[in-house]
Design a protein around this motif. Sequence first.
Motif: not given
Length: 190
Positions: A41-47, A51-57, A62-63, A130-132
């Motif tokens: 979903t859009d919310a799951e995608f944003a999460n 998470l992919a940004q916060m984890t190394p790599g 990561n996504a 992400f603004a949306d």
Amino acid sequence: MSISLQLYLLFAKISLFTFGGGYAMIPLFQNELVTVNGFLTDAEFANMVALAQMTPGPVGLNAATYVGFNQAGIIGAAAGTLGLMTPSFILAVLAAIFVKVFKDNPTMQAVLSGVRPAVLGLIAAAVIFFADTSVFSAPLRNMWTAGASFGICWPGLLIFAITIAMELSGKIHMLWTLLVAGALGALLLA
């Protein structure tokens, strides 16, 4: 077609048609994973992107691993990861072979000059997505639709403004920025 093969081909397609790295991939990820295939979903995608940004790599890698694992376990994670890596690996090898030929080629330089604005547009599309999902209470496109609802998520806008201020100061480590944003999210959005 097995889910693993579908994941491999999906991420190979995204990788093949993306210039500019992980952030330029976000609109393609969003289209393929949310709109076309309905994996998220859009919310799951944003999460997932957070998470992919916060984890190394790399974000894209990561996504792909995350979505692959959610869809088909370890085999799906491997398929998504390999699918994302295969086109890049092949293109990097080909580029290394022909780098001397194309280094001063005016046609190649013109092609790359044309691709740069497209990469900027893809990154801008990710910013709007992400603004949306975080700053606006309805999609930004609703601003121009008569009778459609649109509003601002004030806690999200406050977190955004504080994050921008912290980053622009240049004196605060990104880890502290993320921790402050997470704490504000827990306080204001929970």
